[in-house]
Design an enzyme around this catalytic site. Structure first.
Site, PDB file in Angstrom:
ATOM      1  N   SER A  52       0.814  -1.215   0.000  1.00 43.83           N
ATOM      2  CA  SER A  52       0.000   0.000   0.000  1.00 43.83           C
ATOM      3  C   SER A  52       0.851   1.270   0.000  1.00 43.83           C
ATOM      4  O   SER A  52       2.014   1.262   0.424  1.00 43.83           O
ATOM      5  CB  SER A  52      -0.919   0.011   1.224  1.00 43.83           C
ATOM      6  OG  SER A  52      -1.714  -1.159   1.250  1.00 43.83           O
TER       7      SER A  52
HETATM    8  N1  SAM Z   1      -0.641  -4.580   4.041  1.00 47.12           N
HETATM    9  C1  SAM Z   1      -0.088  -5.015   2.825  1.00 47.12           C
HETATM   10  C2  SAM Z   1       1.285  -4.456   2.546  1.00 47.12           C
HETATM   11  O1  SAM Z   1       1.678  -3.471   3.174  1.00 47.12           O
HETATM   12  O2  SAM Z   1       1.971  -5.012   1.695  1.00 47.12           O
HETATM   13  C3  SAM Z   1      -1.023  -4.684   1.708  1.00 47.12           C
HETATM   14  C4  SAM Z   1      -1.379  -5.852   0.971  1.00 47.12           C
HETATM   15  S1  SAM Z   1      -2.498  -5.799  -0.369  1.00 47.12           S
HETATM   16  C5  SAM Z   1      -3.147  -4.210  -0.530  1.00 47.12           C
HETATM   17  C6  SAM Z   1      -3.846  -6.753   0.314  1.00 47.12           C
HETATM   18  C7  SAM Z   1      -3.491  -8.147   0.732  1.00 47.12           C
HETATM   19  O3  SAM Z   1      -4.664  -8.781   1.213  1.00 47.12           O
HETATM   20  C8  SAM Z   1      -2.967  -9.023  -0.398  1.00 47.12           C
HETATM   21  O4  SAM Z   1      -1.740  -9.593  -0.028  1.00 47.12           O
HETATM   22  C9  SAM Z   1      -4.044 -10.086  -0.548  1.00 47.12           C
HETATM   23  O5  SAM Z   1      -3.558 -11.330  -0.970  1.00 47.12           O
HETATM   24  C10 SAM Z   1      -4.617 -10.130   0.854  1.00 47.12           C
HETATM   25  N2  SAM Z   1      -5.966 -10.700   0.937  1.00 47.12           N
HETATM   26  C11 SAM Z   1      -7.004 -10.524   0.079  1.00 47.12           C
HETATM   27  N3  SAM Z   1      -8.089 -11.188   0.515  1.00 47.12           N
HETATM   28  C12 SAM Z   1      -7.734 -11.804   1.681  1.00 47.12           C
HETATM   29  C13 SAM Z   1      -8.420 -12.639   2.602  1.00 47.12           C
HETATM   30  N4  SAM Z   1      -9.693 -12.990   2.412  1.00 47.12           N
HETATM   31  N5  SAM Z   1      -7.747 -13.070   3.692  1.00 47.12           N
HETATM   32  C14 SAM Z   1      -6.440 -12.721   3.899  1.00 47.12           C
HETATM   33  N6  SAM Z   1      -5.746 -11.943   3.050  1.00 47.12           N
HETATM   34  C15 SAM Z   1      -6.370 -11.477   1.958  1.00 47.12           C
END
Ligand code: SAM
Length: 204
Positions: A52
């Site tokens: 992000s």
């Molecule tokens: N906080 C992260 C970072 O700083 O890198 C941002 C990651 S990205 C915007 C969102 C993340 O949520 C992705 O890695 C995605 O795979 C994960 N994600 C999506 N749906 C999910 C779920 N149902 N349970 C757990 N993780 C999930």
């Protein structure tokens, strides 16, 4: 990054500013994006996912009102950058990632940087982490259609959840702050955002 992007947009929480100043963000991005690691935007981390925007990480973290005693649940480990920022400030961070291939790199970085207060799990984070509940704060880093009831149940009274919600109209994701009290849940819409979608419970 901290002065130009984060302080300038109004984040004042000193623990957040200190954590963002300390943590080497370039370790969390793929090698080909190292020169862009401190730029003002999200970056691809593979598997169709992103790390992000720094300001959004700082702002979401400061809305959680964390302290040294806080136990936090994070949905969406991704690169692990937001996780490490939380771990700088809180007592313990429980982080869940749906895409298995993203987890080992994040775990290697947590070890390299010496965090012993981060606990990872490969699962659908929409179900929360029952065994470790209740949490003082919950942060969801992917956009949900609605606020999962299971997550609000796992929030302690006075707890805060920050979650991007997809309002189902064009360009209408909004960051929402949910505050739990004895009187129920109070919702506050913060500002428009753009997150990858919260994935469902499919096998992989
Ligand atoms: N906080 C992260 C970072 O700083 O890198 C941002 C990651 S990205 C915007 C969102 C993340 O949520 C992705 O890695 C995605 O795979 C994960 N994600 C999506 N749906 C999910 C779920 N149902 N349970 C757990 N993780 C999930």
């Amino acid at each position: 990054m901290v002065t130009q992007q984060i302080k300038k947009r109004g984040v004042t929480d000193s623990s957040v500013l200190q954590a963002m100043s300390k943590l080497p963000r370039h370790l969390f991005v793929p090698e080909r994006f190292i020169d862009d690691a401190y730029e003002d935007g999200p970056l691809s981390i593979g598997a169709g996912q992103t790390i992000s925007q720094p300001y959004v990480v700082a702002s979401m973290t400061s809305h959680l009102n964390l302290n040294k005693e806080s136990r936090v649940l994070e949905i969406g480990t991704g690169s692990g950058y937001q996780t490490a920022i939380l771990a700088e400030i809180a007592k313990a961070v429980y982080t869940i990632e749906r895409i298995a291939e993203l987890i080992p790199k994040a775990e290697r970085l947590f070890e390299l940087l010496g965090y012993d207060n981060i606990f990872t799990k490969h699962a659908d984070g929409s179900n929360g982490w029952t065994e470790k509940a209740p949490f003082d704060a919950i942060i969801v880093t992917a956009a949900a259609k609605t606020i999962p009831d299971i997550l609000t149940l796992q929030l302690r009274a006075d707890g805060i959840m920050i979650i991007p919600l997809d309002r189902d109209t064009i360009d209408k994701q909004e960051l929402v702050k949910v505050i739990k009290s004895v009187d129920g849940l109070k919702q506050e819409t913060l500002y428009p955002v753009r997150f990858v979608p919260l994935l469902g419970n499919t096998e992989n």
